[in-house]
Design an enzyme around this catalytic site. Sequence first.
Site, PDB file in Angstrom:
ATOM      1  N   ARG A  73      14.822 -30.191 -27.883  1.00 12.11           N
ATOM      2  CA  ARG A  73      16.282 -30.237 -27.883  1.00 12.11           C
ATOM      3  C   ARG A  73      16.889 -30.032 -26.484  1.00 12.11           C
ATOM      4  O   ARG A  73      17.795 -30.748 -26.079  1.00 12.11           O
ATOM      5  CB  ARG A  73      16.810 -29.135 -28.819  1.00 12.11           C
ATOM      6  CG  ARG A  73      18.290 -29.191 -29.055  1.00 12.11           C
ATOM      7  CD  ARG A  73      18.763 -27.936 -29.812  1.00 12.11           C
ATOM      8  NE  ARG A  73      17.879 -27.524 -30.858  1.00 12.11           N
ATOM      9  CZ  ARG A  73      18.013 -27.869 -32.144  1.00 12.11           C
ATOM     10  NH1 ARG A  73      19.034 -28.604 -32.522  1.00 12.11           N
ATOM     11  NH2 ARG A  73      17.148 -27.454 -33.045  1.00 12.11           N
ATOM     12  N   ARG A 105      22.208 -34.023 -39.120  1.00  8.98           N
ATOM     13  CA  ARG A 105      22.250 -32.591 -38.825  1.00  8.98           C
ATOM     14  C   ARG A 105      23.410 -31.850 -39.511  1.00  8.98           C
ATOM     15  O   ARG A 105      23.186 -30.778 -40.093  1.00  8.98           O
ATOM     16  CB  ARG A 105      22.251 -32.344 -37.318  1.00  8.98           C
ATOM     17  CG  ARG A 105      21.038 -32.951 -36.608  1.00  8.98           C
ATOM     18  CD  ARG A 105      20.864 -32.479 -35.168  1.00  8.98           C
ATOM     19  NE  ARG A 105      20.518 -31.082 -35.136  1.00  8.98           N
ATOM     20  CZ  ARG A 105      21.373 -30.110 -34.869  1.00  8.98           C
ATOM     21  NH1 ARG A 105      22.617 -30.386 -34.556  1.00  8.98           N
ATOM     22  NH2 ARG A 105      20.976 -28.863 -34.909  1.00  8.98           N
ATOM     23  N   GLY A 122      12.046 -24.455 -28.389  1.00 12.58           N
ATOM     24  CA  GLY A 122      13.080 -23.667 -29.052  1.00 12.58           C
ATOM     25  C   GLY A 122      14.287 -23.292 -28.227  1.00 12.58           C
ATOM     26  O   GLY A 122      15.211 -22.651 -28.742  1.00 12.58           O
ATOM     27  N   TYR A 181      17.139 -34.870 -32.270  1.00 15.92           N
ATOM     28  CA  TYR A 181      17.115 -34.871 -33.737  1.00 15.92           C
ATOM     29  C   TYR A 181      18.273 -35.682 -34.307  1.00 15.92           C
ATOM     30  O   TYR A 181      18.815 -35.358 -35.359  1.00 15.92           O
ATOM     31  CB  TYR A 181      17.105 -33.428 -34.278  1.00 15.92           C
ATOM     32  CG  TYR A 181      15.994 -32.595 -33.677  1.00 15.92           C
ATOM     33  CD1 TYR A 181      14.671 -32.838 -34.012  1.00 15.92           C
ATOM     34  CD2 TYR A 181      16.258 -31.607 -32.731  1.00 15.92           C
ATOM     35  CE1 TYR A 181      13.635 -32.108 -33.444  1.00 15.92           C
ATOM     36  CE2 TYR A 181      15.234 -30.868 -32.152  1.00 15.92           C
ATOM     37  CZ  TYR A 181      13.926 -31.126 -32.510  1.00 15.92           C
ATOM     38  OH  TYR A 181      12.915 -30.392 -31.948  1.00 15.92           O
ATOM     39  N   PRO A 199       9.653 -27.957 -24.875  1.00 14.10           N
ATOM     40  CA  PRO A 199      11.057 -28.114 -25.245  1.00 14.10           C
ATOM     41  C   PRO A 199      11.353 -29.520 -25.772  1.00 14.10           C
ATOM     42  O   PRO A 199      10.838 -30.507 -25.244  1.00 14.10           O
ATOM     43  CB  PRO A 199      11.777 -27.903 -23.912  1.00 14.10           C
ATOM     44  CG  PRO A 199      10.807 -28.414 -22.906  1.00 14.10           C
ATOM     45  CD  PRO A 199       9.432 -28.091 -23.442  1.00 14.10           C
ATOM     46  N   TYR A 238      22.015 -29.060 -41.969  1.00 14.59           N
ATOM     47  CA  TYR A 238      22.057 -27.671 -41.481  1.00 14.59           C
ATOM     48  C   TYR A 238      23.478 -27.155 -41.296  1.00 14.59           C
ATOM     49  O   TYR A 238      23.665 -26.095 -40.681  1.00 14.59           O
ATOM     50  CB  TYR A 238      21.376 -27.544 -40.111  1.00 14.59           C
ATOM     51  CG  TYR A 238      20.092 -28.296 -39.924  1.00 14.59           C
ATOM     52  CD1 TYR A 238      18.924 -27.886 -40.563  1.00 14.59           C
ATOM     53  CD2 TYR A 238      20.038 -29.392 -39.078  1.00 14.59           C
ATOM     54  CE1 TYR A 238      17.742 -28.572 -40.354  1.00 14.59           C
ATOM     55  CE2 TYR A 238      18.856 -30.077 -38.865  1.00 14.59           C
ATOM     56  CZ  TYR A 238      17.708 -29.662 -39.516  1.00 14.59           C
ATOM     57  OH  TYR A 238      16.533 -30.343 -39.305  1.00 14.59           O
ATOM     58  N   CYS A 267      27.323 -42.676 -49.943  1.00 12.52           N
ATOM     59  CA  CYS A 267      27.767 -42.159 -51.241  1.00 12.52           C
ATOM     60  C   CYS A 267      27.187 -40.776 -51.526  1.00 12.52           C
ATOM     61  O   CYS A 267      26.329 -40.607 -52.394  1.00 12.52           O
ATOM     62  CB  CYS A 267      27.377 -43.131 -52.339  1.00 12.52           C
ATOM     63  SG  CYS A 267      28.032 -44.753 -52.007  1.00 12.52           S
ATOM     64  N   GLU A 268      27.620 -39.799 -50.774  1.00 18.06           N
ATOM     65  CA  GLU A 268      27.189 -38.409 -50.933  1.00 18.06           C
ATOM     66  C   GLU A 268      28.329 -37.539 -50.416  1.00 18.06           C
ATOM     67  O   GLU A 268      28.862 -37.827 -49.341  1.00 18.06           O
ATOM     68  CB  GLU A 268      25.972 -38.090 -50.039  1.00 18.06           C
ATOM     69  CG  GLU A 268      24.746 -38.888 -50.302  1.00 18.06           C
ATOM     70  CD  GLU A 268      23.687 -38.134 -51.085  1.00 18.06           C
ATOM     71  OE1 GLU A 268      23.892 -36.939 -51.421  1.00 18.06           O
ATOM     72  OE2 GLU A 268      22.657 -38.753 -51.361  1.00 18.06           O
TER      73      GLU A 268
HETATM   74  N1  LLP Z   1       6.999 -27.041 -30.646  1.00 15.80           N
HETATM   75  C1  LLP Z   1       6.844 -26.972 -31.979  1.00 15.80           C
HETATM   76  C2  LLP Z   1       5.564 -26.524 -32.516  1.00 15.80           C
HETATM   77  C3  LLP Z   1       7.907 -27.314 -32.843  1.00 15.80           C
HETATM   78  O1  LLP Z   1       7.752 -27.206 -34.150  1.00 15.80           O
HETATM   79  C4  LLP Z   1       9.140 -27.744 -32.299  1.00 15.80           C
HETATM   80  C5  LLP Z   1      10.269 -28.114 -33.168  1.00 15.80           C
HETATM   81  C6  LLP Z   1       9.252 -27.820 -30.900  1.00 15.80           C
HETATM   82  C7  LLP Z   1       8.165 -27.460 -30.108  1.00 15.80           C
HETATM   83  C8  LLP Z   1      10.508 -28.261 -30.228  1.00 15.80           C
HETATM   84  O2  LLP Z   1      11.573 -27.391 -30.518  1.00 15.80           O
HETATM   85  P1  LLP Z   1      12.948 -27.512 -29.720  1.00 15.80           P
HETATM   86  O3  LLP Z   1      12.674 -27.205 -28.278  1.00 15.80           O
HETATM   87  O4  LLP Z   1      13.467 -28.898 -29.906  1.00 15.80           O
HETATM   88  O5  LLP Z   1      13.822 -26.508 -30.374  1.00 15.80           O
HETATM   89  N2  LLP Z   1      15.607 -30.993 -36.848  1.00 15.80           N
HETATM   90  C9  LLP Z   1      16.035 -29.681 -36.403  1.00 15.80           C
HETATM   91  C10 LLP Z   1      15.057 -29.078 -35.424  1.00 15.80           C
HETATM   92  C11 LLP Z   1      13.636 -29.010 -35.935  1.00 15.80           C
HETATM   93  C12 LLP Z   1      12.664 -28.423 -34.914  1.00 15.80           C
HETATM   94  C13 LLP Z   1      11.248 -28.550 -35.373  1.00 15.80           C
HETATM   95  N3  LLP Z   1      10.241 -28.066 -34.440  1.00 15.80           N
HETATM   96  C14 LLP Z   1      17.443 -29.796 -35.846  1.00 15.80           C
HETATM   97  O6  LLP Z   1      18.016 -30.894 -35.860  1.00 15.80           O
HETATM   98  O7  LLP Z   1      18.045 -28.792 -35.438  1.00 15.80           O
END
Ligand code: LLP
Length: 446
Positions: free
Chosen positions: A297, A333, A245, A394, A295, A337, A365-366
């Site tokens: 992202r 994205r 996150g 992502y 992590p 979002y 086409c959107e």
């Molecule tokens: N651990 C779990 C249980 C998760 O569900 C996720 C992401 C992560 C770790 C990794 O999270 P990060 O460090 O990447 O924030 N598609 C969306 C993001 C979806 C995240 C889903 N879960 C976007 O493009 O912003």
Amino acid sequence: NRATKVAMHSFEYQHGRLHCEGADLVRIADQIGTPAYVYSTGTIVDHYRRLSEAFIDIPHLICYAVKANSNIGILALLGAEGSGFDIVSAGELHRVLKAGGRADRCTFAGVGKTDEEIAYAIEAGILAFNVESESELLQLSEIATRLGKSAPISLRVNPDVDADTHKYISTGKSENKFGIAYDRILAVYEQASKLPGITIRGVQMHIGSQITRTGPFAEAVEKMAPLVEQLKARYQIEYFSVGGGIGIVYDPALESGSPGWWQQEKEANRLTIASYAEALLPTLRRLGLKVIFEPGRYMVGNSGVLITRVLRLKQGGSKQFAIVDAGMNDLIRPALYESYHEIVPLEQAKAGALPQKYDIVGPVCESGDFFAQDRELPPLKPGDLIALMSAGAYGFTMASNYNSRPTPAEVLVHDGETTVIRARQTLDDLTRGETIPDWVMTSNRS
Ligand code: LLP
């Protein structure tokens, strides 16, 4: 000035052209075509090491969240650094193994694991399943027992804290589908300790994605601490996974007050690895357990760009559109979002060129097929190349073949050298595996 702004991604202008680790992106575009994702090896490695070094004082394991970018070239790169992996499907485990990653450093998350996926992961010998429900616990016990093995587990706790991020990517509130409610956790661990074929390994939480303040992380970890202590005493758990996150900077101009994605501009002092470590270390040190980070992202987001060519300009009723050859199927994205991606030209504008406002849109086409609206950019003309920044996470993993558009190529740059780590799909790739039923052919002939 642009050069210093972009440099934070290890993409910078040299002689007026955007380069990635010394490789000229215009040349890459000419050689392999557009759209294409281009990633910087140095940025990925640097981010991995920065996180690991920030927590050097405590035993820890970084389990990179494969869903952010699952190209085996990138998985192999992280595996070589010592990274583990957070996976959510058999497909992701397959990728990790194919990339030479270690199964015993894999955690398996997700609310809907199938019997086949569970059996595959048990046989592979993963580190642990992050269990999201009591019924999953029973399912694990049954399958492991049938295989004559034991399933290593952590329960995913829903700490019910507000991650203060976009509602689609917030996961740690009680109304989300993820995890097991905090007040149920001790009872479920007790149940787990009595089930055959279950080995308790740790405890896990994850509160959401693109979190740009330390507050929600600190709050969740502090909330978890008493629980973690009890679990350590009762079940000798080995680790505490604090999930992923960690948010990244999508808009380097935020300080100057320009609009950015999802409120992050509200926060003057955004989360950094140093502030994240400073917020969490005191509690984590006190707990004295190995810590797992998941992590996604943070590790790859700013390491990648999507390069695309302007096909044409179009003056709409009230807007000027720049139609580019990448679409929402390549990078969803912004459409999904309303996320912000910085856009820069691959060739720097001449001094004195007056910026203009564009909607940067794709060919799909959107109406939702846009990358930016009313964005000020140097004047564009057909044939110009632009980069959508911070597209390493992502981006490709959420790409699709919508409108029967082949998925783009991916390129990994290392010290000026480029490797195509995924070939652009061909038209024949699009119909691979499809069949025309015999009866359709017969009826056509009659
Ligand atoms: N651990 C779990 C249980 C998760 O569900 C996720 C992401 C992560 C770790 C990794 O999270 P990060 O460090 O990447 O924030 N598609 C969306 C993001 C979806 C995240 C889903 N879960 C976007 O493009 O912003």
